[in-house]
Design a protein around this motif. Sequence first.
Motif, short mmCIF file in Angstrom:
data_model
loop_
_atom_site.label_atom_id
_atom_site.label_comp_id
_atom_site.label_asym_id
_atom_site.label_seq_id
_atom_site.Cartn_x
_atom_site.Cartn_y
_atom_site.Cartn_z
N VAL A 187 -2.34 -1.49 -9.63
CA VAL A 187 -1.65 -2.31 -8.80
C VAL A 187 -1.53 -3.72 -9.60
O VAL A 187 -0.71 -4.56 -9.48
N ALA A 188 -2.91 -4.30 -10.02
CA ALA A 188 -2.84 -5.72 -10.65
C ALA A 188 -1.99 -5.75 -11.71
O ALA A 188 -1.52 -6.74 -12.13
N LYS A 189 -1.93 -4.81 -12.66
CA LYS A 189 -1.17 -4.88 -13.76
C LYS A 189 0.31 -5.05 -13.51
O LYS A 189 1.20 -5.79 -14.02
N LYS A 190 0.66 -4.33 -12.26
CA LYS A 190 2.15 -4.56 -11.65
C LYS A 190 2.36 -6.04 -11.28
O LYS A 190 3.43 -6.64 -11.56
N LEU A 191 1.33 -6.57 -10.61
CA LEU A 191 1.60 -7.95 -9.94
C LEU A 191 1.37 -8.98 -11.06
O LEU A 191 1.80 -9.82 -11.03
N MET B 108 -9.42 2.62 -10.56
CA MET B 108 -8.11 2.74 -11.06
C MET B 108 -6.65 2.42 -10.55
O MET B 108 -5.84 1.58 -10.97
N VAL B 109 -6.79 2.60 -9.13
CA VAL B 109 -5.56 2.15 -8.36
C VAL B 109 -5.46 0.46 -8.30
O VAL B 109 -4.49 -0.03 -8.60
N THR B 110 -6.51 -0.28 -8.16
CA THR B 110 -6.67 -1.65 -8.24
C THR B 110 -6.20 -1.90 -9.74
O THR B 110 -5.18 -2.92 -9.63
N LEU C 182 -3.09 0.04 5.44
CA LEU C 182 -2.65 1.06 4.32
C LEU C 182 -1.20 1.54 4.54
O LEU C 182 -0.35 2.02 3.73
N SER C 183 -0.61 0.87 5.95
CA SER C 183 1.00 1.28 6.19
C SER C 183 1.75 0.05 5.78
O SER C 183 3.07 0.09 6.14
N ARG C 184 1.22 -0.93 5.35
CA ARG C 184 2.22 -2.13 5.16
C ARG C 184 1.55 -2.90 3.95
O ARG C 184 0.84 -2.37 3.10
N THR C 185 2.22 -3.88 3.64
CA THR C 185 1.96 -4.96 2.42
C THR C 185 0.92 -5.66 3.10
O THR C 185 1.08 -6.52 4.05
N GLU C 186 -0.13 -5.83 2.38
CA GLU C 186 -1.30 -6.78 2.51
C GLU C 186 -1.77 -7.76 1.53
O GLU C 186 -1.68 -7.19 0.56
N THR C 187 -1.99 -8.95 1.86
CA THR C 187 -2.54 -9.82 0.81
C THR C 187 -4.09 -10.01 0.86
O THR C 187 -4.63 -10.23 1.80
N ILE C 188 -4.58 -9.29 -0.20
CA ILE C 188 -5.94 -9.44 -0.22
C ILE C 188 -6.51 -10.14 -1.34
O ILE C 188 -6.13 -10.06 -2.61
N PHE D 184 0.72 -1.12 -0.19
CA PHE D 184 -0.04 -0.08 -0.17
C PHE D 184 0.85 1.26 -0.07
O PHE D 184 0.54 2.34 -0.85
N PRO D 185 2.02 1.34 0.81
CA PRO D 185 2.66 2.53 0.81
C PRO D 185 3.25 2.87 -0.65
O PRO D 185 3.24 4.15 -0.87
N ALA D 186 3.39 1.79 -1.08
CA ALA D 186 4.05 2.32 -2.75
C ALA D 186 3.10 2.21 -3.70
O ALA D 186 3.39 2.69 -5.05
N SER D 187 1.80 2.26 -3.26
CA SER D 187 0.81 2.27 -4.35
C SER D 187 0.39 3.60 -4.73
O SER D 187 0.64 4.60 -3.67
N PRO D 188 -0.07 3.96 -5.74
CA PRO D 188 -0.59 5.35 -5.97
C PRO D 188 -1.71 5.60 -5.31
O PRO D 188 -2.56 6.65 -5.65
#
Lengths: 414, 262
Positions: A99-103, A94-96, A131-137, A70-74
């Motif tokens: 992020v998805a394109k990147k992943l 848009m954010v999703t 929002l302050s960490r990396t999370e698997t959703i 999340f911190p690195a996401s737009p």
Amino acid sequence: MSATRTPTDWKSDIMQKRIAGRYAAERRFKFAGLFAVVLSASFLAFLLFTMMGNGLRGFTRTEIALKIDFPASPLLLDPAAITDESLNQANLPMVTDTVAKKLLGADADALLSPTAWISIRDAIKADPKILSRTETISVPASTGLDLAAKSNGSPEMEAAAARLKQQGVLSTGFNFSFLTASDGTDPTQVGIWGAFKGSLLTMIVTLLLSFPIGVATALYLEEYARKSWWTDIIEVSINNLAAVPSIIFGLLGLSIFLNLAHLPRSAALVGGMTLALMTMPVIVIAGRNAIKSVPPSIRDAALGIGASPVQVVFQHVLPLALPGILTGTIIGMARALGETAPLLMIGMRAFIATPPGGITDPATVLPVQIFLWSDEVSKGFVEKTSAAIIVLLAFLLAMNGLAIYLRNKFETRW
Amino acid sequence: MTEEQTKLAIENPKMSARDVKVFYGDKQAIKGVSIDVGMDHVTAFIGPSGCGKSTFLRTLNRMNDTVASARVEGEITLDGENIYAASMDVVQLRARVGMVFQKPNPFPKSIYENIAYGPRIHGLAAGKADMDVIVEKSLRRAGLWEEVKDRLTESGTALSGGQQQRLCIGRAIAVEPEVILMDEPCSALDPIATAKIEELIHELRGRYAIVIVTHNMQQAARVSQRTAFFHLGDLVEYGVTSDIFTNPRQERTKDYITGRYG
């Protein structure tokens, strides 16, 4: 003087032949019956087998685990001030996508459900600290990927599914939202709850109207009405009513309940009333037969010790007739539950994405939902249609089971 | 009144019928019957099938009301009160004039409930203890108590035919009727069960006015003090039972009793 008859020779060839012929007829009859049973059982097995094969997949959903940093996401969100409004303004779709394109690569668009962002929004709402960490959703996969993961999809999707499986982010699990959500446009997001509740409300209205009126009519015709041309006409009318095609009841409901009485369109109330019109004659006919089959000696017995006609009816005749009346009721209700045509006429085929809150809210019912989904172009609706059929059949079985239980409970052993 | 009827007139009859005619639609089933039923004896109605004896019996507690086409003319009184008068409540009438039917017809309920039903709907019992007393008393009078006292919760329909019929008699007794009408009560029973019912009728005599319809002339001779012979809707002869059987005055009675028809 007539010719004297010779005594019958029961052991003669002709007699032996007769016996053999009789036995053969018995055997033929038995096999014909057995054949019919086996044939119908195999039809039923085939139906259930194909239904289960397609439908059970409809209860599952493929999800992709997105490991979002999340911190690195737009994403521009203040974890301390998460509101519906701020979430709406954050442009999560848009954010999703980004992020998805990147992943997942450039084809992420085709892999994720268009509504995948909703899962992310809900996750943030549930716990803003992520929002302050990396999370698997886990987010729902697209229809194409869902199909590819579960059975057979297009070649590209099959490839993508294989790739994602290798990465270990693809999972298929029970889709609870199918049971809790309502109709929608995306097959991965639709659910049966709205239609189920609509069916339930409609059935309640139908039962509450048709059972008391039908039983009272049957009782009146059997126990009170003197035979006259008037009761004959009523009897013929009721028998005819039971044979009227259901769509005509729909037209009747449309013209009387909607156009004349101005009741709410598409509502379970009107649907229930229309189906009650249809169910009532069935209950009346079954009820009259059940009442007729109560032995007259029981009526005599009760009258003979000074029971009033009302006491005779409610304390003796009705309890003894109840199992038969319940059987008729359940046949009528089962027919009503599976009925589509009359409900289409009164507007219950509208697209309704929220479950009805009451009997006057717009609603749809299970068979209409099945009809609507079977008409959809998107391939994902095929298994949803089958799944909805399973839900309908389960509803039907539960209803029949309840009726059989009640019938056995009230059955009198003589 | 003819000379004969005068001779038979009973002081203070419990029920009396005067010129009673019953029609089923256009067909006349009873052609003007006058008869008195006394309190202290059993009255038997005999006659061949279709002679109208059961029909007449059913007019005595207005069970014919349930037949839509039936019409009753004439006057029938209970304690001097016309039972076909508009002021007569038919429910109360049937509580006062109980009935036992040809085929035992217990309710498909427990033995206790079979007896308790009548007192309950008429509000005769003040509470459960009182009801228990009524049930025991009625079953004792019906001669059934000893056989069923340990299984009062079992279904009345599980009893044997004879027991069922005694249960039905107990059910009629439980509402304290003044008259009990019995419509061929033994025709569906075996000889032993029949004997028990006849014994019971003897015991009940005097407490209730009893009218019994029977096919069986020996039975009429055994249980009754008065006998009425019906034929084709007419009351042919009515008299003291022993007279009817030993010294019938009418040719038709004699023919029937000696078995020339019937």
